[in-house]
Design a protein around this motif. Structure first.
Motif, PDB file in Angstrom:
ATOM      1  N   GLU A 286      -1.050  -2.999   2.069  1.00 37.12           N
ATOM      2  CA  GLU A 286      -0.778  -3.408   0.778  1.00 37.12           C
ATOM      3  C   GLU A 286      -0.891  -2.531  -0.218  1.00 37.12           C
ATOM      4  O   GLU A 286      -0.677  -2.417  -1.172  1.00 37.12           O
ATOM      5  N   MET A 287      -2.184  -1.779   0.011  1.00 35.49           N
ATOM      6  CA  MET A 287      -2.590  -0.559  -0.686  1.00 35.49           C
ATOM      7  C   MET A 287      -1.542   0.312  -0.990  1.00 35.49           C
ATOM      8  O   MET A 287      -1.247   0.732  -2.257  1.00 35.49           O
ATOM      9  N   LEU A 288      -0.800   0.789  -0.052  1.00 33.90           N
ATOM     10  CA  LEU A 288       0.305   1.488   0.122  1.00 33.90           C
ATOM     11  C   LEU A 288       1.480   1.008  -0.746  1.00 33.90           C
ATOM     12  O   LEU A 288       2.117   1.729  -1.799  1.00 33.90           O
ATOM     13  N   ARG A 289       1.701  -0.473  -0.456  1.00 34.32           N
ATOM     14  CA  ARG A 289       2.913  -1.117  -1.236  1.00 34.32           C
ATOM     15  C   ARG A 289       2.627  -1.135  -2.749  1.00 34.32           C
ATOM     16  O   ARG A 289       3.566  -0.955  -3.603  1.00 34.32           O
ATOM     17  N   CYS A 290       1.240  -1.276  -3.129  1.00 29.84           N
ATOM     18  CA  CYS A 290       0.589  -1.536  -4.580  1.00 29.84           C
ATOM     19  C   CYS A 290       0.629   0.110  -5.134  1.00 29.84           C
ATOM     20  O   CYS A 290      -0.048   0.076  -6.227  1.00 29.84           O
ATOM     21  N   ARG A 291       1.184   1.043  -4.525  1.00 28.33           N
ATOM     22  CA  ARG A 291       1.109   2.604  -5.112  1.00 28.33           C
ATOM     23  C   ARG A 291      -0.345   2.941  -5.182  1.00 28.33           C
ATOM     24  O   ARG A 291      -0.835   3.514  -6.308  1.00 28.33           O
ATOM     25  N   GLY A 292      -1.321   2.376  -4.207  1.00 27.51           N
ATOM     26  CA  GLY A 292      -2.684   3.011  -4.357  1.00 27.51           C
ATOM     27  C   GLY A 292      -3.710   1.931  -4.797  1.00 27.51           C
ATOM     28  O   GLY A 292      -4.858   2.043  -4.798  1.00 27.51           O
ATOM     29  N   ALA A 293      -3.211   0.870  -5.563  1.00 27.91           N
ATOM     30  CA  ALA A 293      -4.031  -0.038  -6.067  1.00 27.91           C
ATOM     31  C   ALA A 293      -4.588  -1.117  -5.225  1.00 27.91           C
ATOM     32  O   ALA A 293      -3.876  -1.353  -4.197  1.00 27.91           O
ATOM     33  N   TYR A 294      -5.656  -1.593  -5.319  1.00 27.37           N
ATOM     34  CA  TYR A 294      -6.138  -2.746  -4.410  1.00 27.37           C
ATOM     35  C   TYR A 294      -7.227  -3.523  -5.386  1.00 27.37           C
ATOM     36  O   TYR A 294      -7.325  -3.273  -6.443  1.00 27.37           O
ATOM     37  N   ASP A 295      -7.625  -4.569  -4.723  1.00 27.28           N
ATOM     38  CA  ASP A 295      -8.603  -5.603  -5.733  1.00 27.28           C
ATOM     39  C   ASP A 295      -9.736  -4.705  -6.093  1.00 27.28           C
ATOM     40  O   ASP A 295     -10.731  -4.302  -5.294  1.00 27.28           O
ATOM     41  N   GLY A 296      -9.909  -4.519  -7.243  1.00 24.76           N
ATOM     42  CA  GLY A 296     -11.084  -3.879  -8.112  1.00 24.76           C
ATOM     43  C   GLY A 296     -10.899  -2.363  -8.231  1.00 24.76           C
ATOM     44  O   GLY A 296     -11.669  -1.677  -8.729  1.00 24.76           O
ATOM     45  N   GLY A 297      -9.656  -1.641  -7.790  1.00 26.10           N
ATOM     46  CA  GLY A 297      -9.580  -0.078  -8.007  1.00 26.10           C
ATOM     47  C   GLY A 297      -8.511   0.439  -7.456  1.00 26.10           C
ATOM     48  O   GLY A 297      -7.382  -0.354  -7.467  1.00 26.10           O
ATOM     49  N   GLN A 298      -8.337   1.698  -7.709  1.00 29.68           N
ATOM     50  CA  GLN A 298      -7.142   2.560  -7.158  1.00 29.68           C
ATOM     51  C   GLN A 298      -7.492   3.452  -6.190  1.00 29.68           C
ATOM     52  O   GLN A 298      -8.195   4.520  -6.547  1.00 29.68           O
ATOM     53  N   LEU A 299      -7.409   3.418  -5.042  1.00 28.65           N
ATOM     54  CA  LEU A 299      -7.453   4.267  -3.939  1.00 28.65           C
ATOM     55  C   LEU A 299      -6.741   5.732  -4.167  1.00 28.65           C
ATOM     56  O   LEU A 299      -7.716   6.762  -4.035  1.00 28.65           O
ATOM     57  N   LEU A 300      -5.757   5.810  -4.386  1.00 28.06           N
ATOM     58  CA  LEU A 300      -4.912   6.958  -4.725  1.00 28.06           C
ATOM     59  C   LEU A 300      -4.023   6.710  -5.872  1.00 28.06           C
ATOM     60  O   LEU A 300      -3.770   5.620  -6.325  1.00 28.06           O
ATOM     61  N   GLY A 301      -3.950   7.558  -6.683  1.00 32.05           N
ATOM     62  CA  GLY A 301      -2.782   7.580  -7.722  1.00 32.05           C
ATOM     63  C   GLY A 301      -1.423   7.033  -7.528  1.00 32.05           C
ATOM     64  O   GLY A 301      -0.932   7.563  -6.448  1.00 32.05           O
ATOM     65  N   PRO A 302      -0.751   6.329  -8.120  1.00 31.73           N
ATOM     66  CA  PRO A 302       0.432   5.912  -7.922  1.00 31.73           C
ATOM     67  C   PRO A 302       1.574   6.990  -7.658  1.00 31.73           C
ATOM     68  O   PRO A 302       2.078   6.807  -6.660  1.00 31.73           O
ATOM     69  N   ARG A 303       1.307   8.120  -8.218  1.00 34.88           N
ATOM     70  CA  ARG A 303       2.424   9.245  -7.905  1.00 34.88           C
ATOM     71  C   ARG A 303       2.097   9.810  -6.821  1.00 34.88           C
ATOM     72  O   ARG A 303       2.948  10.383  -5.938  1.00 34.88           O
TER      73      ARG A 303
END
Length: 405
Positions: A286-303
């Motif tokens: 789901e983090m990948l589907r959300c382009r790096g976003a998850y509950d509470g933060g951003q694991l990777l930048g969307p780009r």
């Protein structure tokens, strides 16, 4: 695990979703698989989640929604994300030669065309780059692949198994072996992502287990994902099966005596060492589907995620020497950084969407995210090898036929 929502509210026909349940039951009731689990989420909400059969037939342990399993090569996308997190910090370039980080990979040898022995080599015409590793174009292979080098890997036990020794020691051993082909010229599935895992250790200064925990598992809340199964969770762990000469199920790795018991794990394999659950891996997907976003933060930048999920080959995998892999045609399918990229569903003769991204594991597990349909799909079982049954092709048709909106 999140609750299951009304399928109609997420664009699925409930009756058509039952085709998936019937499909899993056919495999289990027919004695082909011990247990299975399928999860489909759309827009972050679960539309379908069913578990069928047993995690361990010998004890009668049922396969439940929290059953733990060997994810094998579904470790690879996680390892690729880990390295790209370091890339975002400007700590390396994708075209950096591997030898700058691991000097043992200087002056690599490559097998000559039609080589009949492991000694029939010549100097490699190009250096292995970080990008070659992430895209499986390094010239490395696996012991189950055909050819002189595959046989050598197999005889040398170059598989990064959990009891083989430290990741560092296994990488040094690997560097003494020749390459299958000159880096960058072909695609060949192999141990490249184990080398990616070692790069994560070298660049971050942490062992791979610690880096995963601190930077991926803990932020995403992946509480059941690790290298090895701890004693206190063994009652949730599935046995791995294969088929004997009659087609009947046989035990390959018993849960109670598994090679992946935590106390036995010496090698943190970035290519295939993780144990996890559907609930945990869904968080990563789901983090990948959300382009790096998850509950509470951003694991990777969307780009960065977009970049990883684009095709990094000049054409499809079939053009790079891999027409079929693990019962799935690679015509019309490309490869990104850590997983396949669907390019042309009609050409591939598989249901899907342009840009869907995912990967599978040796025990017949698979996941993919479909940005066009805002969907994540996850399938678990524990049957080795993944090429034995056409599960992944069948699952694709089952998932997409159930969508009515």
């Amino acid at each position: 695990m999140k609750p299951v929502h009304q399928p109609e509210s997420l664009g699925f026909d409930p009756k058509r979703l039952e085709y998936i349940t019937d499909w899993m039951k056919r495999y289990v009731d027919g004695g082909k698989l011990a247990g299975t689990q399928t999860l489909i989420a759309r827009s972050g909400k679960i539309a379908y989640h069913q578990s069928i059969g047993q995690a361990d037939r010998e004890s009668g342990l049922p396969w439940k929604n929290d059953t733990m399993a060997r994810f094998y090569s579904m470790t690879k996308p996680i390892t690729s994300v880990a390295l790209m997190m370091l890339y975002e910090k400007g700590l390396f370039h994708l075209d950096d030669p591997l030898e700058e980080f691991i000097p043992a990979f200087k002056n690599m040898q490559v097998l000559r065309p039609q080589a009949r022995s492991i000694e029939d080599t010549e100097p490699a015409k190009a250096k292995i780059t970080v990008h070659n590793l992430l895209t499986h174009m390094s010239g490395m292979t696996y012991g189950f692949n055909e050819g002189v080098l595959g046989k050598h890997y197999d005889a040398s036990k170059m598989d990064f198994g959990p009891t083989r020794g430290s990741l560092e020691s296994q990488i040094e051993k690997l560097a003494e072996m020749p390459l299958q082909f000159n880096p960058g010229t072909r695609w060949n599935y192999g141990v490249s992502t184990d080398v990616v895992g070692r790069l994560v250790e070298i660049i971050s200064g942490q062992d791979l287990k610690s880096y995963f925990h601190d930077n991926i598992f803990s932020p995403l809340g992946m509480v059941d994902t690790d290298f090895g199964i701890p004693k206190e969770k063994i009652n949730r762990y599935a046995t791995a099966y294969g088929a004997d000469e009659t087609g009947a199920l046989m035990v390959m790795d018993p849960a109670g005596k598994s090679a992946f018991r935590k106390e036995n794990v010496a090698c943190y394999s970035g290519g295939g060492g993780l144990i996890s659950t559907a609930s945990d891996y869904l968080k990563f997907a789901e983090m990948l589907r959300c382009r790096g976003a998850y509950d509470g933060g951003q694991l990777l930048g969307p780009r960065t995620v977009d970049f990883m999920m684009e095709n990094h080959l000049d054409g499809d995998l079939a053009q790079y020497g891999q027409a079929v892999f693990s019962e799935v045609s690679f015509v019309g399918v490309g490869f990104g950084l850590g997983g396949w990229v669907m390019m042309d569903p009609p050409l591939s003769q598989m249901m899907g969407s342009p840009g869907d991204f995912g990967w599978g594991g040796m025990a017949s597990t698979v996941f993919w995210v479909d940005p066009m349909e805002d969907m994540t799909v996850l399938f678990l079982t524990q049957f080795i090898p993944s090429s034995h049954y056409p599960l992944r092709k069948e699952l694709r048709s089952l998932v997409y036929q159930a969508m009515v909106d």
